[in-house]
Design a protein around this motif. Sequence first.
Motif, short mmCIF file in Angstrom:
data_model
loop_
_atom_site.label_atom_id
_atom_site.label_comp_id
_atom_site.label_asym_id
_atom_site.label_seq_id
_atom_site.Cartn_x
_atom_site.Cartn_y
_atom_site.Cartn_z
N SER A 1 0.84 -1.21 0.00
CA SER A 1 0.00 0.00 0.00
C SER A 1 0.87 1.25 0.00
O SER A 1 0.57 2.23 -0.69
N ALA A 2 1.97 1.24 0.75
CA ALA A 2 2.86 2.41 0.79
C ALA A 2 3.46 2.67 -0.60
O ALA A 2 3.54 3.82 -1.05
N CYS A 3 3.87 1.61 -1.29
CA CYS A 3 4.40 1.78 -2.66
C CYS A 3 3.31 2.32 -3.59
O CYS A 3 3.56 3.23 -4.38
N GLY A 4 2.13 1.74 -3.50
CA GLY A 4 1.04 2.18 -4.36
C GLY A 4 0.74 3.66 -4.18
O GLY A 4 0.57 4.40 -5.16
N TYR A 5 0.72 4.11 -2.93
CA TYR A 5 0.36 5.52 -2.70
C TYR A 5 1.54 6.46 -2.93
O TYR A 5 1.33 7.63 -3.31
N ALA A 6 2.77 5.98 -2.75
CA ALA A 6 3.93 6.78 -3.16
C ALA A 6 3.83 7.06 -4.66
O ALA A 6 4.05 8.19 -5.12
N ALA A 7 3.46 6.04 -5.42
CA ALA A 7 3.35 6.17 -6.87
C ALA A 7 2.13 7.00 -7.27
O ALA A 7 2.19 7.85 -8.17
N TYR A 8 1.02 6.75 -6.58
CA TYR A 8 -0.24 7.44 -6.92
C TYR A 8 -0.07 8.95 -6.73
O TYR A 8 -0.67 9.75 -7.45
N GLY A 9 0.76 9.34 -5.79
CA GLY A 9 1.02 10.76 -5.55
C GLY A 9 1.71 11.45 -6.73
O GLY A 9 1.77 12.68 -6.79
N LEU A 10 2.23 10.65 -7.67
CA LEU A 10 2.86 11.23 -8.87
C LEU A 10 1.97 11.10 -10.10
O LEU A 10 2.37 11.46 -11.20
N MET A 11 0.77 10.57 -9.91
CA MET A 11 -0.14 10.35 -11.05
C MET A 11 -1.16 11.48 -11.12
O MET A 11 -1.50 12.08 -10.10
N PRO A 12 -1.69 11.74 -12.33
CA PRO A 12 -2.75 12.74 -12.46
C PRO A 12 -4.04 12.26 -11.78
O PRO A 12 -4.25 11.06 -11.61
N ALA A 13 -4.86 13.21 -11.39
CA ALA A 13 -6.10 12.91 -10.67
C ALA A 13 -7.06 12.06 -11.50
O ALA A 13 -7.97 11.42 -10.97
#
Lengths: 150, 150, 150, 150
Positions: free
Chosen positions: A65-77
């Motif tokens: 989950s931490a990896c997913g959200y680290a990555a999601y923070g760099l993705m467009p909305a």
Amino acid sequence: MNNEFTEREARVRESFSRQGFMRYLGARITAFAPGECEIQVSYRDEMTQQHGYFHAGVAAAIADSACGYAAYGLMPATSSVLTVEYKINLVAPAAGDILIARARVVRSGKTLKICAADVFAVKDGKETLCATTLSTIMAMQDRSDMAAKS
Amino acid sequence: MNNEFTEREARVRESFSRQGFMRYLGARITAFAPGECEIQVSYRDEMTQQHGYFHAGVAAAIADSACGYAAYGLMPATSSVLTVEYKINLVAPAAGDILIARARVVRSGKTLKICAADVFAVKDGKETLCATTLSTIMAMQDRSDMAAKS
Amino acid sequence: MNNEFTEREARVRESFSRQGFMRYLGARITAFAPGECEIQVSYRDEMTQQHGYFHAGVAAAIADSACGYAAYGLMPATSSVLTVEYKINLVAPAAGDILIARARVVRSGKTLKICAADVFAVKDGKETLCATTLSTIMAMQDRSDMAAKS
Amino acid sequence: MNNEFTEREARVRESFSRQGFMRYLGARITAFAPGECEIQVSYRDEMTQQHGYFHAGVAAAIADSACGYAAYGLMPATSSVLTVEYKINLVAPAAGDILIARARVVRSGKTLKICAADVFAVKDGKETLCATTLSTIMAMQDRSDMAAKS
């Protein structure tokens, strides 16, 4: 902290709050920046493997989950986030009161983000590395994470 | 079913029963043979990721435990079992009422057992592959799994 | 063998022929079908690790190429193929005259193909499993594999 | 540089010199310390994949050898070294004149050493991360690396 940062963190925390499994583990996001995320979980009998340590499944789940959200923070909305795969090495017994997963994006492509996380067990205030992961996270374009909810 | 088989299955089930995390997930061993193990878990809100599917952490946890016990079933009673590492590919959304992990030992060395597991989501009686894993399990010699409990 | 099959195999073999490294290893495609690929390499001193067995790097290289071409055989002619990541377990010394990697697509998504390969060492006509891999292959859309050549 | 360090480096270089495959690639150890190892290889047509970049197999092979020797540098002279498994993520095209693998031991247990390596392509003096690996290396006790040669 600028507006874009605020929007990203809000989006990550909103998505996290929809993960029933994280809530069931009592996991919480304890630090966040685009490309970085930290998740913690506290020890209880419900978190254990057969020798009384944190179960590898708990370490893997919060690292993922931490990896997913680290990555999601760099993705467009407008995108949603998906774990393609990960590998985890369990390097020491996870003995302690708290388990902390710290994830960072190693390489950020448009479609794929490669992430790494370290998991530490905290005992008497001392952190010990107990697991390390390497993972591939995918951005699903044009499909917002909220809309993706079934 | 001979005596040795019975002893191995009893030992695996006893160790599994000490995993507080598996109990918390409601996971159960639904099939066992030395070198093979199947674990199931039922859907509930507590098992979900943000889109309402089974969380990857649940799939990984039962796949890991299934691999560990498939391997443990080939180890002497004087040893304990430890996951060194695993890799998981999440190949489809885990949408269904039940999640099944089926593990088998691919190669059984004295110290290390290499295992593979497939995870299926069952919906309307139909199984769909949603994850596949490859893992390395270690036998800790001369340290029984019960004695290893902290 | 129909025309589409023939076109796919021709495309795979043409791409393979452009891999200078495979040629340098003396590797050849010995079997192909869309979603499946087999690659072999023969023993010589140039292929060895420090104990005189096939080097893990040779096993990994032919397993990776076999997975890539198994996947490429399921992609449209307008795409090119790229390995995102793989994991390999080396389960026995690669002792023999020939090394064979057999790859298959486990799950074929539009963008990502999940593949598995087994590598066997052949000695006195007997095959022994020496490595197994799990990998993620990506289709780069609208960019033919030939045009992608730098 | 003390005597023990000298002995370890000599042992690593002697083992490396027996790897026919590393010699065939033109690979060389360019930096070493117990727990760390760097290996380089130069670009030539024989090292390429179908688009003219370094083949992933070359990156994986030098990363694997670098991890193995980083770990071997922490093992007693009476042991030999074996790669159990590794995972590699290929994060960018390996375009350049030189490929450099830098490995370090993340966790050093008695039997197992967990290692990580980063692989960089050097073009016009600039390094670009092109691959990252996570691996499990095993010490075979009481069987020196030279004696293990078949």
